[in-house]
Scaffold this motif. Structure first.
Motif, PDB file in Angstrom:
ATOM      1  N   GLN A  10       0.849  -1.106   0.021  1.00  0.00           N
ATOM      2  CA  GLN A  10       0.020  -0.110  -0.019  1.00  0.00           C
ATOM      3  C   GLN A  10       0.910   1.078  -0.019  1.00  0.00           C
ATOM      4  O   GLN A  10       0.675   2.091  -0.647  1.00  0.00           O
ATOM      5  CB  GLN A  10      -0.949  -0.022   1.118  1.00  0.00           C
ATOM      6  CG  GLN A  10      -2.081  -1.072   0.947  1.00  0.00           C
ATOM      7  CD  GLN A  10      -2.953  -0.937   2.330  1.00  0.00           C
ATOM      8  OE1 GLN A  10      -2.664  -0.083   3.124  1.00  0.00           O
ATOM      9  NE2 GLN A  10      -3.801  -2.176   2.461  1.00  0.00           N
ATOM     10  N   MET A  11       1.769   1.044   0.696  1.00  0.00           N
ATOM     11  CA  MET A  11       2.873   2.364   0.853  1.00  0.00           C
ATOM     12  C   MET A  11       3.451   2.850  -0.656  1.00  0.00           C
ATOM     13  O   MET A  11       3.478   3.793  -1.161  1.00  0.00           O
ATOM     14  CB  MET A  11       4.012   2.024   1.957  1.00  0.00           C
ATOM     15  CG  MET A  11       3.434   2.178   3.300  1.00  0.00           C
ATOM     16  SD  MET A  11       5.002   1.803   4.416  1.00  0.00           S
ATOM     17  CE  MET A  11       6.125   3.162   3.716  1.00  0.00           C
ATOM     18  N   GLY A  12       3.988   1.403  -1.312  1.00  0.00           N
ATOM     19  CA  GLY A  12       4.509   1.624  -2.638  1.00  0.00           C
ATOM     20  C   GLY A  12       3.484   2.014  -3.565  1.00  0.00           C
ATOM     21  O   GLY A  12       3.999   2.637  -4.337  1.00  0.00           O
ATOM     22  N   GLU A  13       2.330   1.555  -3.676  1.00  0.00           N
ATOM     23  CA  GLU A  13       1.431   1.905  -4.632  1.00  0.00           C
ATOM     24  C   GLU A  13       1.058   3.415  -4.381  1.00  0.00           C
ATOM     25  O   GLU A  13       1.040   4.243  -5.412  1.00  0.00           O
ATOM     26  CB  GLU A  13       0.196   1.249  -4.505  1.00  0.00           C
ATOM     27  CG  GLU A  13      -0.926   1.240  -5.645  1.00  0.00           C
ATOM     28  CD  GLU A  13      -2.030   0.477  -5.657  1.00  0.00           C
ATOM     29  OE1 GLU A  13      -2.891   0.782  -6.333  1.00  0.00           O
ATOM     30  OE2 GLU A  13      -1.913  -0.642  -4.894  1.00  0.00           O
ATOM     31  N   ASN A  67      -3.169   9.988  -1.184  1.00  0.00           N
ATOM     32  CA  ASN A  67      -2.049   8.900  -1.295  1.00  0.00           C
ATOM     33  C   ASN A  67      -1.111   9.141  -0.340  1.00  0.00           C
ATOM     34  O   ASN A  67      -0.373   8.176   0.248  1.00  0.00           O
ATOM     35  CB  ASN A  67      -1.523   9.022  -2.651  1.00  0.00           C
ATOM     36  CG  ASN A  67      -2.215   8.300  -3.676  1.00  0.00           C
ATOM     37  OD1 ASN A  67      -2.415   7.142  -3.789  1.00  0.00           O
ATOM     38  ND2 ASN A  67      -3.086   9.198  -4.504  1.00  0.00           N
ATOM     39  N   ASN A  68      -0.913  10.391   0.063  1.00  0.00           N
ATOM     40  CA  ASN A  68       0.212  10.730   1.259  1.00  0.00           C
ATOM     41  C   ASN A  68      -0.579   9.979   2.665  1.00  0.00           C
ATOM     42  O   ASN A  68       0.425   9.588   3.342  1.00  0.00           O
ATOM     43  CB  ASN A  68       0.297  12.328   1.353  1.00  0.00           C
ATOM     44  CG  ASN A  68       1.440  12.757   0.411  1.00  0.00           C
ATOM     45  OD1 ASN A  68       2.411  12.039   0.233  1.00  0.00           O
ATOM     46  ND2 ASN A  68       1.350  13.797  -0.152  1.00  0.00           N
ATOM     47  N   ASN A  69      -1.664  10.180   2.700  1.00  0.00           N
ATOM     48  CA  ASN A  69      -2.450   9.744   4.053  1.00  0.00           C
ATOM     49  C   ASN A  69      -2.370   8.168   3.918  1.00  0.00           C
ATOM     50  O   ASN A  69      -2.019   7.695   4.904  1.00  0.00           O
ATOM     51  CB  ASN A  69      -4.015  10.133   3.956  1.00  0.00           C
ATOM     52  CG  ASN A  69      -4.562   9.641   5.193  1.00  0.00           C
ATOM     53  OD1 ASN A  69      -4.097  10.041   6.352  1.00  0.00           O
ATOM     54  ND2 ASN A  69      -5.654   9.019   5.014  1.00  0.00           N
ATOM     55  N   VAL A  70      -2.667   7.769   2.695  1.00  0.00           N
ATOM     56  CA  VAL A  70      -2.550   6.223   2.767  1.00  0.00           C
ATOM     57  C   VAL A  70      -1.142   5.633   2.992  1.00  0.00           C
ATOM     58  O   VAL A  70      -1.054   4.803   3.662  1.00  0.00           O
ATOM     59  CB  VAL A  70      -2.877   5.603   1.321  1.00  0.00           C
ATOM     60  CG1 VAL A  70      -2.480   4.136   1.305  1.00  0.00           C
ATOM     61  CG2 VAL A  70      -4.298   5.978   1.074  1.00  0.00           C
ATOM     62  N   ALA A  71      -0.170   6.414   2.430  1.00  0.00           N
ATOM     63  CA  ALA A  71       1.377   5.962   2.489  1.00  0.00           C
ATOM     64  C   ALA A  71       1.613   6.130   4.333  1.00  0.00           C
ATOM     65  O   ALA A  71       2.311   5.275   4.733  1.00  0.00           O
ATOM     66  CB  ALA A  71       2.295   6.704   1.782  1.00  0.00           C
TER      67      ALA A  71
END
Length: 404
Positions: free
Chosen positions: A49-52, A353-357
Motif C-alpha cells: 500500500q505504501m509502494g502503490e 495517497n500521502n495519507n494512505v502511505a
C-alpha cells in the motif's frame, strides 16, 4: 476475540456505506502475529500500500508541476511590460488570423476532392484539349448512333419487302400449277365431249388455249417483275449490311476512345469535365493561397516561440498553440480556472495517497512497537521492499512512460 465483539465488528462493517470506501482499514485483531505467514502477509500488504501510494504520488507530482508551470507562465505573460506585450500581441494576432483563414478553408463544404485535384494536376497541360476531344467524340458518337438506327430501320424495311416478294412468287408458282391443271382438265373434258358425244369442240379448244395463254403470260410477267425486284432488294440489303459494318466499326472505335478519355480524366461527360476543370482552377488558386498562409503562419509561430523564449516562460511551445488566449483575456481566465481546478483535483489525490502511505507506515511502526520480538524481522522486510522498489523505479524511469 469474544463472540459479541466479532458480531459487533461484522455488523459495523455491513452498515458502512460508500462514503467509507475510500478509507483504508487495518484490523490487527484477526491477525495472529505469532504465525510467520500471517505476520509476513500483513506487513507485506502494508508495504504494498505504501509502494502503490508512493508511485501514484510520483506520477501525480509530475502532472502537478506541469500545471503549476502553466499557471506561472500565465502570470509571467500578464506581467510583461506594455511595450513587450504589444509586440507579442501583434505576432499572436497575425498568427491567429492566418490560422482562422486556414480553418475556414479546411471547413469549406464545396472543396474539391484530393483525388480529382491531383488527377487534373497530372494532366493539367492537356485537359482543355481533352474537353474538346470528348465533346467531339460525344457529338460524333451521337451522329453515328443515329446513322446505325436509320440503317437498321431501312434494313428491316427491305427484309420485310423481301419476305413479301417471296410470298408473292410462291403464290404465282401455285397459280401457275392451278392454271395448268385447269387447262388439262378442260382439254380432257373437250376430248370426251368430242369423241364420246361427237360434239364440235373446236371453239372450246381455242378458248381454253387462249385463256391459259393469257393467264400464264400475266403470271410470268408478274413473276419476272417480282424476281427482278427481289434481286434488287437483296442487293440493297447486302449494301446496307456492309455499310452497317463500317459504321459499327466507327461507332465501337469512337466508343472505346470516349471510354478511355472518361477513365483518364475521371469523368462521365465532357460537360462534367468542364465543370471539374473550372473548379480545379479555383481550387488551385485557393490552395496556393492556403499554402502561402500556412508558410506565413509557420513563420509567425517561429517568431512567437522565439519571442516567448526571451521571457521566463517554462513552456513557450505550448503558447504557440494557444495564441488566441494571448489576445483574449476571457479565454485566458477560462484556461486559468480550468488549470486551477485540475491542480486542486491533483492535490486532493496527492493528499489522499500521502495519507494512505503515512497510515501504512504508522501501522508498520505500531506493529513493531507492539511486538518487539519481531521488530528486527519487520525492519528487514521494510529494507528489502525498499530495495526492490528502488530497483523497479530505475527501470520504470528508463522506460519513459507516464500515466499522466
Amino acid at each position: 476475540m469474544g463472540f459479541w465483539s466479532k458480531l459487533f465488528k461484522k455488523r459495523k462493517y455491513q452498515e458502512s456505506g460508500p462514503e467509507d470506501w475510500e478509507n483504508v482499514v487495518y484490523d490487527r485483531d484477526d491477525v495472529d502475529f505469532g504465525q510467520e505467514e500471517e505476520r509476513s502477509r500483513y506487513i507485506t500488504n502494508c508495504l504494498e500500500q505504501m509502494g502503490e501510494a508512493t508511485k501514484e504520488i510520483g506520477l501525480l507530482t509530475g502532472e502537478y508541476s506541469l500545471i503549476t508551470s502553466y499557471l506561472t507562465d500565465m502570470e509571467e505573460i500578464e506581467a510583461l511590460p506594455e511595450s513587450e506585450r504589444e509586440g507579442l500581441d501583434n505576432i499572436a494576432g497575425r498568427l491567429v488570423a492566418l490560422e482562422q483563414e486556414s480553418k475556414r478553408y479546411r471547413g469549406r463544404k464545396n472543396r474539391m476532392k484530393d483525388a480529382d485535384y491531383y488527377r487534373l494536376r497530372e494532366h493539367e497541360g492537356e485537359v482543355k484539349e481533352g474537353i474538346a476531344k470528348l465533346k467531339e467524340c460525344e457529338e460524333y458518337g451521337g451522329k453515328v448512333k443515329q446513322d446505325l438506327q436509320r440503317l437498321d430501320r431501312e434494313r428491316h424495311a427491305y427484309e420485310y419487302r423481301r419476305q413479301e416478294l417471296n410470298n408473292l412468287m410462291d403464290n404465282l408458282r401455285g397459280m401457275t400449277v392451278i392454271f395448268v391443271t385447269a387447262f388439262a382438265m378442260c382439254i380432257l373434258m373437250l376430248v370426251i365431249l368430242q369423241f364420246g358425244f361427237h360434239m364440235n369442240t373446236q371453239l372450246g379448244y381455242l378458248l381454253a388455249v387462249a385463256a391459259v395463254a393469257v393467264a400464264l403470260t400475266v403470271t410470268w410477267v408478274k413473276y419476272t417483275d417480282d424476281d427482278k425486284e427481289l434481286h434488287q432488294v437483296e442487293i440493297a440489303i447486302n449494301k446496307l449490311i456492309l455499310l452497317q459494318n463500317k459504321v459499327k466499326i466507327r461507332y465501337v472505335n469512337n466508343r472505346n476512345l470516349t471510354d478511355y478519355l472518361y477513365m483518364k480524366y475521371g469523368t462521365n461527360s465532357a460537360a462534367a469535365l468542364g465543370r471539374l476543370w473550372k473548379q480545379y482552377q479555383r481550387e488551385k488558386d485557393e490552395r496556393r493561397e492556403f499554402a502561402a498562409a500556412e508558410g506565413k503562419a509557420e513563420h509567425y509561430r517561429r517568431q512567437l516561440l522565439n519571442k516567448l523564449s526571451h521571457y521566463r516562460i517554462a513552456t513557450p511551445g505550448r503558447w504557440v498553440d494557444k495564441a488566441a488566449a494571448l489576445l483574449d483575456k476571457r479565454e485566458m481566465v477560462e484556461m486559468r480556472h480550468e488549470l486551477i481546478q485540475r491542480r486542486q483535483a491533483l492535490r486532493k489525490q496527492m493528499d489522499y495517497n500521502n495519507n494512505v502511505a503515512e497510515t501504512a507506515r504508522q501501522e508498520i511502526i505500531d506493529v513493531a512497537d507492539k511486538y518487539p520480538a519481531y521488530a528486527a524481522e519487520i525492519m528487514e522486510m521494510v529494507a528489502q521492499y525498499r530495495g526492490m522498489e528502488e530497483g523497479g523505479s530505475v527501470e520504470e524511469g528508463n522506460s519513459g512512460d507516464s500515466a499522466y
